[in-house]
Motif scaffolding. Structure first.
Motif, PDB file in Angstrom:
ATOM      1  N   GLU A   1      16.706  10.097 -39.937  1.00 41.02           N
ATOM      2  CA  GLU A   1      15.753  11.217 -39.879  1.00 41.02           C
ATOM      3  C   GLU A   1      14.340  10.733 -39.547  1.00 41.02           C
ATOM      4  O   GLU A   1      13.604  11.379 -38.807  1.00 41.02           O
ATOM      5  CB  GLU A   1      15.743  11.964 -41.211  1.00 41.02           C
ATOM      6  N   LYS A   2      13.970   9.582 -40.112  1.00 41.27           N
ATOM      7  CA  LYS A   2      12.620   9.048 -39.912  1.00 41.27           C
ATOM      8  C   LYS A   2      12.500   8.229 -38.624  1.00 41.27           C
ATOM      9  O   LYS A   2      11.377   7.877 -38.223  1.00 41.27           O
ATOM     10  CB  LYS A   2      12.244   8.151 -41.102  1.00 41.27           C
ATOM     11  N   GLY A   3      13.640   7.905 -38.004  1.00 39.18           N
ATOM     12  CA  GLY A   3      13.609   7.066 -36.822  1.00 39.18           C
ATOM     13  C   GLY A   3      13.294   5.609 -37.128  1.00 39.18           C
ATOM     14  O   GLY A   3      12.775   4.873 -36.277  1.00 39.18           O
ATOM     15  N   TRP A   4      13.627   5.186 -38.347  1.00 40.11           N
ATOM     16  CA  TRP A   4      13.355   3.817 -38.764  1.00 40.11           C
ATOM     17  C   TRP A   4      14.512   2.896 -38.371  1.00 40.11           C
ATOM     18  O   TRP A   4      15.691   3.257 -38.512  1.00 40.11           O
ATOM     19  CB  TRP A   4      13.184   3.732 -40.275  1.00 40.11           C
ATOM     20  N   ALA A   5      14.207   1.697 -37.910  1.00 41.41           N
ATOM     21  CA  ALA A   5      15.221   0.681 -37.660  1.00 41.41           C
ATOM     22  C   ALA A   5      15.692   0.124 -39.003  1.00 41.41           C
ATOM     23  O   ALA A   5      14.942   0.159 -39.992  1.00 41.41           O
ATOM     24  CB  ALA A   5      14.644  -0.439 -36.805  1.00 41.41           C
ATOM     25  N   PRO A   6      16.908  -0.382 -39.080  1.00 39.70           N
ATOM     26  CA  PRO A   6      17.383  -0.962 -40.342  1.00 39.70           C
ATOM     27  C   PRO A   6      16.470  -2.094 -40.807  1.00 39.70           C
ATOM     28  O   PRO A   6      15.862  -2.795 -39.986  1.00 39.70           O
ATOM     29  CB  PRO A   6      18.774  -1.496 -39.979  1.00 39.70           C
ATOM     30  N   PRO A   7      16.341  -2.280 -42.108  1.00 38.29           N
ATOM     31  CA  PRO A   7      15.513  -3.376 -42.636  1.00 38.29           C
ATOM     32  C   PRO A   7      16.107  -4.729 -42.254  1.00 38.29           C
ATOM     33  O   PRO A   7      17.314  -4.849 -42.018  1.00 38.29           O
ATOM     34  CB  PRO A   7      15.550  -3.153 -44.146  1.00 38.29           C
TER      35      PRO A   7
END
Length: 347
Positions: free
Chosen positions: A141-147
């Motif tokens: 949803e946030k468009g964040w790449a995996p940590p």
């Protein structure tokens, strides 16, 4: 000396085996965590040992701390034969004299070196590792790449979305704290960087400190939990329940989290207890444990399932990268750390 109290299921099994028709069947008591691990052992692992040796193995479930307390309460005349404990608690068990040396055998020599403790007083039966898990739905949803790194816990974009287990009550939380402490230049002998830098970095992102991982499932589903320390096995258990979670091994490496076995000193049947201990270390048993409960082997000859291989990659390579913490140092300092954590971090 306090009496040993069996849980109802264990007591029922004990009574049943005491009947004349089955009086010749010996019973071994195995102390270990309950839940999925107990279920896997009861249904798919221990029956092979029981059949081969003409015995009944009764599991006495409990947390590692609970089981150690039982051992200490009955140290002079123990009724549990073998115990499986988390490595930090097992280090204390060894120092308190409740374990006897494991018999030498091929199973010990097949283990990864870090799974053998000094003097072979205990050995790891299950390889765990604390890494990073994240809420896949929230990240999408946030468009964040995996940590990718332990340092991600300090990233301001995760403000209000980090859940951290309490370092004073959870091994996962302690591991996370110690890895960040190392990134800031500290070590098990010097935790000043961790305590000094925490509140102005990770602390700003933490929405809640939790005593253990039980609440993570709920917090992921409500969207509160975005990033948290966890093991691949625990992440897999959540995935099996439909919880949108994934595990990653940070680039600095995960932290070794062994489940160790100990043959209890002065137990009623040391020969059979040693046979059970060797059985649990064997490649065939650990392959079965991987199939039955996604348990990561400590025996180099054991095989993981394809889904586990896909998730973790090459186990030999992963084993080279895993970070080992010094539990002897930790256990000496832990009471002071716990007080400081509760006073300074979770105040």
């Amino acid at each position: 000396m306090k009496p040993f109290h069996l849980i109802p299921t264990a007591a029922a099994a004990f009574i049943a085996l005491s009947s004349p028709a089955q009086a010749d069947v010996k019973t071994l008591y195995l102390g270990m965590n309950g839940g999925p691990m107990e279920k896997a052992y009861t249904s798919q692992i221990l029956p092979d040992f029981e059949k081969a040796n003409g015995v009944k193995v009764v599991i006495v479930p409990g947390t590692s701390s609970d089981i150690l307390a039982k051992l200490l309460a009955n140290k002079a005349k123990p009724q549990i034969h073998v115990v499986l404990l988390d490595d930090g608690i097992m280090s204390r068990a060894i120092s308190m004299g409740v374990c006897q040396k494991l018999d030498d055998g091929p199973e010990l020599r097949q283990l990864y070196p870090f799974a053998r403790t000094k003097g072979d007083m205990t050995a790891g039966v299950q390889l765990g590792m604390t890494g990073i898990a994240y809420n896949t739905r929230l990240f999408k949803e946030k468009g964040w790449a995996p940590p990718t790194s332990w340092a991600d816990f300090t990233d301001p974009k995760y403000a209000g979305k980090v859940v951290f287990q309490s370092a004073s009550s959870s091994t996962f939380g302690l591991h996370g704290f110690l890895m960040l402490n190392r990134l800031w230049g500290g070590s098990e002998k010097n935790v000043e960087p961790g305590f000094t830098k925490w509140q102005q970095s990770v602390g700003k992102n933490v929405v809640e400190y939790i005593p253990n991982s039980a609440k993570i499932s709920e917090m992921v589903q409500t969207g509160e939990a975005g990033l948290f320390p966890l093991t691949p096995t625990a992440a897999g258990d959540l995935q099996e329940k439909g919880i949108p979670v994934a595990y990653v091994s940070p680039k600095e490496g995960p932290v070794l989290l062994l489940v160790d076995e100990c043959v209890v000193a002065n137990n009623p049947d040391p020969a059979l207890a040693q046979k059970l201990a060797a059985f649990l270390l064997s490649a065939s048993t650990q392959t079965r444990a991987a199939e039955a409960g996604r348990q990561i082997p400590t025996n180099k000859e054991a095989k993981m399932t394809e889904p586990m291989n896909k998730q973790l990659g090459n186990l030999d390579e992963l084993a080279k990268k895993v970070n080992v913490v010094d539990w002897d140092v930790i256990n000496v300092s832990r009471p002071q750390w716990d007080q400081r954590w509760n006073r300074q971090i979770e105040r």
